[in-house]
Scaffold this motif. Structure first.
Motif, PDB file in Angstrom:
ATOM      1  N   TRP A 167       0.826  -1.209   0.000  1.00  0.00           N
ATOM      2  CA  TRP A 167       0.000   0.000   0.000  1.00  0.00           C
ATOM      3  C   TRP A 167       0.857   1.255   0.000  1.00  0.00           C
ATOM      4  O   TRP A 167       0.414   2.307  -0.503  1.00  0.00           O
ATOM      5  CB  TRP A 167      -0.924  -0.013   1.214  1.00  0.00           C
ATOM      6  N   ALA A 168       2.067   1.166   0.538  1.00  0.00           N
ATOM      7  CA  ALA A 168       2.964   2.312   0.486  1.00  0.00           C
ATOM      8  C   ALA A 168       3.261   2.703  -0.957  1.00  0.00           C
ATOM      9  O   ALA A 168       3.359   3.885  -1.296  1.00  0.00           O
ATOM     10  CB  ALA A 168       4.261   2.008   1.224  1.00  0.00           C
ATOM     11  N   LEU A 169       3.388   1.712  -1.823  1.00  0.00           N
ATOM     12  CA  LEU A 169       3.607   1.991  -3.235  1.00  0.00           C
ATOM     13  C   LEU A 169       2.298   2.349  -3.934  1.00  0.00           C
ATOM     14  O   LEU A 169       2.240   3.305  -4.712  1.00  0.00           O
ATOM     15  CB  LEU A 169       4.246   0.783  -3.920  1.00  0.00           C
ATOM     16  N   PHE A 170       1.253   1.594  -3.652  1.00  0.00           N
ATOM     17  CA  PHE A 170       0.005   1.755  -4.391  1.00  0.00           C
ATOM     18  C   PHE A 170      -0.581   3.158  -4.232  1.00  0.00           C
ATOM     19  O   PHE A 170      -1.029   3.772  -5.214  1.00  0.00           O
ATOM     20  CB  PHE A 170      -1.006   0.706  -3.903  1.00  0.00           C
ATOM     21  N   ASP A 171      -0.587   3.691  -3.035  1.00  0.00           N
ATOM     22  CA  ASP A 171      -1.244   4.975  -2.804  1.00  0.00           C
ATOM     23  C   ASP A 171      -0.418   6.170  -3.266  1.00  0.00           C
ATOM     24  O   ASP A 171      -0.889   7.312  -3.181  1.00  0.00           O
ATOM     25  CB  ASP A 171      -1.590   5.133  -1.311  1.00  0.00           C
ATOM     26  N   GLN A 172       0.776   5.941  -3.780  1.00  0.00           N
ATOM     27  CA  GLN A 172       1.556   7.048  -4.327  1.00  0.00           C
ATOM     28  C   GLN A 172       1.079   7.463  -5.724  1.00  0.00           C
ATOM     29  O   GLN A 172       1.623   8.403  -6.307  1.00  0.00           O
ATOM     30  CB  GLN A 172       3.036   6.689  -4.368  1.00  0.00           C
ATOM     31  N   GLN A 173       0.063   6.807  -6.236  1.00  0.00           N
ATOM     32  CA  GLN A 173      -0.530   7.251  -7.493  1.00  0.00           C
ATOM     33  C   GLN A 173      -1.043   8.687  -7.377  1.00  0.00           C
ATOM     34  O   GLN A 173      -0.986   9.464  -8.332  1.00  0.00           O
ATOM     35  CB  GLN A 173      -1.681   6.333  -7.891  1.00  0.00           C
ATOM     36  N   GLY A 174      -1.570   9.025  -6.209  1.00  0.00           N
ATOM     37  CA  GLY A 174      -2.118  10.359  -6.015  1.00  0.00           C
ATOM     38  C   GLY A 174      -1.099  11.390  -5.569  1.00  0.00           C
ATOM     39  O   GLY A 174      -1.426  12.572  -5.466  1.00  0.00           O
ATOM     40  N   SER A 175       0.130  10.966  -5.323  1.00  0.00           N
ATOM     41  CA  SER A 175       1.155  11.916  -4.860  1.00  0.00           C
ATOM     42  C   SER A 175       2.353  11.930  -5.808  1.00  0.00           C
ATOM     43  O   SER A 175       2.435  12.764  -6.710  1.00  0.00           O
ATOM     44  CB  SER A 175       1.580  11.571  -3.427  1.00  0.00           C
ATOM     45  N   ARG A 176       3.258  10.981  -5.659  1.00  0.00           N
ATOM     46  CA  ARG A 176       4.492  11.002  -6.441  1.00  0.00           C
ATOM     47  C   ARG A 176       4.230  10.824  -7.936  1.00  0.00           C
ATOM     48  O   ARG A 176       4.876  11.477  -8.768  1.00  0.00           O
ATOM     49  CB  ARG A 176       5.435   9.903  -5.950  1.00  0.00           C
ATOM     50  N   TRP A 177       3.302   9.938  -8.298  1.00  0.00           N
ATOM     51  CA  TRP A 177       3.034   9.742  -9.719  1.00  0.00           C
ATOM     52  C   TRP A 177       2.342  10.963 -10.323  1.00  0.00           C
ATOM     53  O   TRP A 177       2.573  11.296 -11.486  1.00  0.00           O
ATOM     54  CB  TRP A 177       2.194   8.484  -9.928  1.00  0.00           C
ATOM     55  N   THR A 178       1.493  11.618  -9.560  1.00  0.00           N
ATOM     56  CA  THR A 178       0.865  12.844 -10.051  1.00  0.00           C
ATOM     57  C   THR A 178       1.907  13.944 -10.219  1.00  0.00           C
ATOM     58  O   THR A 178       1.887  14.692 -11.213  1.00  0.00           O
ATOM     59  CB  THR A 178      -0.234  13.300  -9.079  1.00  0.00           C
ATOM     60  N   LEU A 179       2.833  14.047  -9.279  1.00  0.00           N
ATOM     61  CA  LEU A 179       3.909  15.030  -9.410  1.00  0.00           C
ATOM     62  C   LEU A 179       4.789  14.705 -10.610  1.00  0.00           C
ATOM     63  O   LEU A 179       5.274  15.614 -11.301  1.00  0.00           O
ATOM     64  CB  LEU A 179       4.745  15.060  -8.125  1.00  0.00           C
ATOM     65  N   GLN A 180       4.998  13.433 -10.867  1.00  0.00           N
ATOM     66  CA  GLN A 180       5.766  13.053 -12.051  1.00  0.00           C
ATOM     67  C   GLN A 180       5.043  13.469 -13.327  1.00  0.00           C
ATOM     68  O   GLN A 180       5.664  13.943 -14.290  1.00  0.00           O
ATOM     69  CB  GLN A 180       6.008  11.540 -12.058  1.00  0.00           C
ATOM     70  N   ALA A 181       3.716  13.335 -13.333  1.00  0.00           N
ATOM     71  CA  ALA A 181       2.936  13.703 -14.514  1.00  0.00           C
ATOM     72  C   ALA A 181       3.017  15.195 -14.813  1.00  0.00           C
ATOM     73  O   ALA A 181       2.876  15.605 -15.976  1.00  0.00           O
ATOM     74  CB  ALA A 181       1.479  13.278 -14.336  1.00  0.00           C
ATOM     75  N   THR A 182       3.235  16.022 -13.784  1.00  0.00           N
ATOM     76  CA  THR A 182       3.350  17.468 -14.026  1.00  0.00           C
ATOM     77  C   THR A 182       4.598  17.813 -14.820  1.00  0.00           C
ATOM     78  O   THR A 182       4.686  18.917 -15.373  1.00  0.00           O
ATOM     79  CB  THR A 182       3.381  18.239 -12.692  1.00  0.00           C
ATOM     80  N   LYS A 183       5.555  16.899 -14.900  1.00  0.00           N
ATOM     81  CA  LYS A 183       6.802  17.160 -15.612  1.00  0.00           C
ATOM     82  C   LYS A 183       6.819  16.503 -16.988  1.00  0.00           C
ATOM     83  O   LYS A 183       7.882  16.379 -17.603  1.00  0.00           O
ATOM     84  CB  LYS A 183       7.987  16.642 -14.788  1.00  0.00           C
ATOM     85  N   MET A 184       5.652  16.069 -17.469  1.00  0.00           N
ATOM     86  CA  MET A 184       5.572  15.328 -18.723  1.00  0.00           C
ATOM     87  C   MET A 184       4.709  16.075 -19.730  1.00  0.00           C
ATOM     88  O   MET A 184       3.990  17.021 -19.389  1.00  0.00           O
ATOM     89  CB  MET A 184       5.022  13.919 -18.460  1.00  0.00           C
ATOM     90  N   ASN A 185       4.790  15.633 -20.974  1.00  0.00           N
ATOM     91  CA  ASN A 185       4.001  16.215 -22.053  1.00  0.00           C
ATOM     92  C   ASN A 185       2.625  15.560 -22.070  1.00  0.00           C
ATOM     93  O   ASN A 185       2.505  14.360 -22.293  1.00  0.00           O
ATOM     94  CB  ASN A 185       4.711  15.991 -23.394  1.00  0.00           C
TER      95      ASN A 185
END
Length: 821
Positions: A322-340
């Protein structure tokens, strides 16, 4: 015959149980409580069917509540980042603190419902708290209301109330919906749960797609409209409460009957306390540490707690998933802000990528249950629940490995990380001829800089302190000019070289130190004209730039093509075309001349645009969603399974069932009405009476197809009212297991916030760290699962009886010794 005998025992069981006992659910997922209740009134039926009209209100309530929760949470990380201007680590930590709290509070809601208020009142009261939290959160997002401290306080209070509300009603709503059905309508109740979980997924899917649009595409107060993005979920929660109250007169309401979770905790606490008090060597040892609770608690409760603790022990490694799974709303979203995010026909908001998870869950569940798992069984592979869960962990780890690779590619277009006593500099030559730039004691700019040459990468300046005065020399057409500028550490500069009044001159201006946030584009203007200009980029953005190579501040704009601007000077108004301002890029636009009724400009890219497309996140979403299906659904199934030891492969009959429309992360407690065809042989016939009562104590056998006389192989079909809540642990312990499962999610989120705050590191390194940790935990979990042996409760009871018989003398001695003490 076995079937007749079992049917007789079942009828006897039915005669000894009341209707309310058989079909009253407990909010935490417990078995029907014991005792007599007053007869409940029958709810009107829906369109002449056996469906109570009251369930329509419950389903609509659940849809609105899930829309409210997931919609608010989808934009939460970017709200912290851009509205509060927190850094990424703090934004991530607070996001996961809120998520953890949402999974700690269901325990409070279950205790309130089971021990005090009952499910109906608990839902009403906590929904009011929920609504108040949403309203406070929405008000806190209005920029003109107070300073940042006011916004932070309002937002944190609102989030706390939302966590208390959503977590508190989580274990109550689905169970309350099941309460509305009469005992003979088990099929309708099963279909209700399908519709119920469809409403959960529909609310999650729609809100995670729509709410980011309200945030990013709608502008209010001159910026992203977070007040609207939080206000719409608040309105949906108000609607959820109104709809639920509107059906009040139709509900069947059962009184609270006590919470087994408290009993389990008290039993464990007493056993530990009693064991510590009796540490003398003269006191006989007991087979299990929980046996020290036998002076106060019943043998049945102690036996059930023993079995539950065995399962809870396997839960210890699970928080890492769950530590990995729930990072969709945090770290993965922040990663998406740096993408096209340009998909051609549509530009996605960074936080919209989260909608892929509920969408993929709906797609994967039937694929896995109807395709993958049957295919594996056909290949005679022993794909046990432990192996499924371990596979889910591996898939989640691979997803984070891909995220790390993508992060490395993203960093290629990012600005270098600045350190103390270090700065960056470049040269913009706006003169008509090449210029040679020299900095005293620095080996930079070996070649002359051509006129209007696109600047190369920034060069690194090493300073001797926090700031340093540097001597610059410019050589231009045989002339040498000298300038002194003070440079500060951890700053980025552009040296502008230009011609003024027939002579060469220069100016040192400050550039952006990092990419613009949230995929925005940054642009500034240098006015090379001999008159001031006023620029209009769009209908709401006005920029004034003074003459003679003055530079404006950076303006942040949405990614778009800007060809409808205007440039107003003393001589008139002229069209201004800037072209594409891309995701994450920074631009310097030089207004060089006005000719032919148009403005001539030169544009340079200070910081490169995001060149990694957001579609590259799709593989990691595919992997982690597939991992969720294999880990979460199988984990719940395993938690409640394998107490039943029937035949050689119970998994094929009990666990490979179609669990369509279940989104476990939304509400992990579920009920199904299914059938299992169980093979009859010499080993299983002896246990059939118990199997019938254990699987379905109120429903007779639907059919039995023996191949011959008793003792030969055949099959019997059993209707499973609760296929995954009757086996691995006693049914009365379901709420304990559910609480344990939810707490693994809370602990996983807590671990993320600790890593984000206590051990900040490069993002790609953090992704690798979580990947390695999950793989290590997967190995540990697999070893624990390999040595795990399921226990039949009958064998446990028989062993307990034999132990009691053989140790009565010792027990008498124990009483005597305790008296002496």
């Amino acid at each position: 015959m076995v079937g007749d005998k079992a049917r007789g025992e079942m009828n006897a069981f039915q005669r000894n149980e009341s209707k309310e006992t058989l079909f009253t659910f407990i909010s935490a997922g417990d078995d029907p409580p014991k005792g007599d209740f007053p007869l409940q009134k029958k709810s009107p039926k829906l369109c002449g069917s056996n469906y109570p009209l009251s369930i329509a209100f419950i389903v609509v309530n659940e849809f609105c509540e899930r829309f409210s929760y997931y919609g608010m949470r989808a934009v939460l990380t970017l709200y912290f980042l851009s509205f509060f201007h927190w850094d990424e680590n703090l934004s991530t930590a607070v996001y996961h603190a809120f998520s953890a709290l949402c999974y700690f509070t269901p325990v409070i809601g279950a205790i309130m419902a089971d021990s005090w208020l009952g499910k109906y009142k608990t839902i009403i009261y906590l929904s009011i708290v929920y609504v108040v939290g949403h309203l406070i959160k929405s008000v806190g997002a209005i920029p003109s209301l107070g300073n940042q401290a006011v916004h932070v306080v309002l937002s944190m209070v609102g989030l706390f109330l939302i966590a208390l509300g959503t977590g508190g009603i989580k274990p109550c709503v689905s169970a309350f919906g099941g309460d509305q059905f009469e005992e003979e309508h088990t099929s309708e109740r099963s279909k209700f749960f399908s519709i119920f979980y469809l409403s959960i997924n529909a609310g999650s899917l729609i809100s995670t797609f729509v709410t980011p649009v309200l945030r990013g595409d709608v502008k209010c107060f001159g910026e992203d409209c977070y007040a609207l993005a939080f206000g719409v979920p608040a309105a949906l929660m108000v609607l959820a409460l109104v709809v639920f109250i509107a059906g009040s007169g139709l509900y069947r309401k059962t009184p609270p009957q006590g919470n087994v979770l408290l009993q389990v905790c008290k039993c464990i606490g007493f056993a530990i306390k009693n064991r510590l008090k009796n540490r003398s060597r003269e006191i006989p040892k007991r087979d299990h540490w929980l046996d020290w609770a036998s002076e106060k608690y019943s043998k049945q409760l102690i036996g059930e707690v023993k079995m539950v603790t065995r399962v809870l022990f396997l839960f210890i490694p699970l928080p890492m998933f769950w530590a990995l799974f729930d990072q969709q709303g945090s770290r993965w979203t922040l990663q998406a802000t740096k993408m096209n995010a340009d998909f051609g026909i549509y530009v996605l908001q960074p936080d919209q990528m989260q909608f892929l998870n509920p969408l993929l869950i709906l797609v994967f569940i039937p694929i896995f249950d109807l395709g993958l798992y049957p295919l594996i069984n056909m290949c005679k592979l022993n794909f046990t629940p432990i192996r499924k869960m371990a596979t889910g962990m591996i898939l989640a780890g691979l997803a984070f490995g891909l995220a790390a690779v993508i992060e490395v590619k993203i960093n290629e277009t990012d600005m270098p990380r600045l350190v103390p006593k270090e700065s960056l500099i470049r040269v913009l030559n706006l003169a008509k001829n090449p210029v040679q730039v020299t900095i005293q004691d620095k080996d930079l700019f070996q070649q002359p800089v051509e006129s209007f040459q696109n600047p190369a990468e920034y060069s690194k300046l090493i300073l001797n302190g926090e700031q340093q005065s540097l001597h610059f020399t410019l050589q231009h057409q045989g002339l040498t000019l000298a300038f002194n500028y003070t440079v500060k550490e951890k700053s980025v500069y552009s040296l502008i070289v230009f011609e003024a009044q027939g002579s060469l001159s220069s100016r040192l201006i400050t550039d952006l130190e990092a990419k613009p946030e949230n995929g925005l584009a940054a642009v500034r203007f240098i006015n090379a004209l001999n008159q001031d200009v006023n620029l209009t980029i769009n209908s709401k953005r006005f920029i004034a730039v003074q003459k003679n190579y003055s530079a404006s501040e950076y303006s942040l704009l949405e990614r778009d093509i800007y060809n409808n601007g205007k440039c107003m000077t003393e001589t008139g108004e002229f069209p201004l075309e800037l072209g594409l301002l891309d995701f994450g890029a920074s631009y310097t636009v030089v207004i060089t001349n006005i000719s032919g009724g148009a403005v001539e400009t030169w544009k340079s890219e200070d910081i490169k645009a995001n060149n990694v497309h957001m579609a590259w996140q799709l593989p990691q979403y595919l992997l982690i969603s597939a991992g969720e299906v294999m880990f979460s659904i199988t984990g719940l199934a395993f938690s409640y399974s394998q107490m039943l030891q029937v035949g050689e492969n119970p998994d094929s009959a009990l666990q490979q069932q179609h669990l369509l429309l279940l989104h476990v992360s939304s509400c992990p407690c579920f009920e199904r009405s299914l059938y299992a065809d169980v093979e009859i042989n010499h080993a299983t016939q002896r246990k059939f009476p118990h199997l019938l009562l254990r699987l379905c104590p109120v429903t007779p056998i639907v059919g039995r197809t023996p191949e011959g006389e008793a003792g030969r192989k055949g099959t019997a079909r059993f209707p499973l009212i609760r296929p995954f809540s009757s086996f691995q642990s006693p049914a009365s312990m379901k709420s304990v297991l559910q609480a344990g499962w939810l707490l693994t999610v809370a602990v996983g989120n807590t671990f993320v916030l600790i890593v984000a705050e206590a051990a900040p590191m490069a993002q790609w390194a953090e992704f690798v760290l979580f990947t390695v940790l999950l793989f290590a935990v997967c190995i540990i979990f697999s070893i624990m699962g390999y040595f795990y042996v399921s226990v039949d409760p009958e064998d446990l009871e028989e062993k307990e009886e034999k132990r009691e018989t053989s140790s009565r003398g010792n027990m008498i001695g124990l009483v005597t010794q305790k008296t002496k003490l």
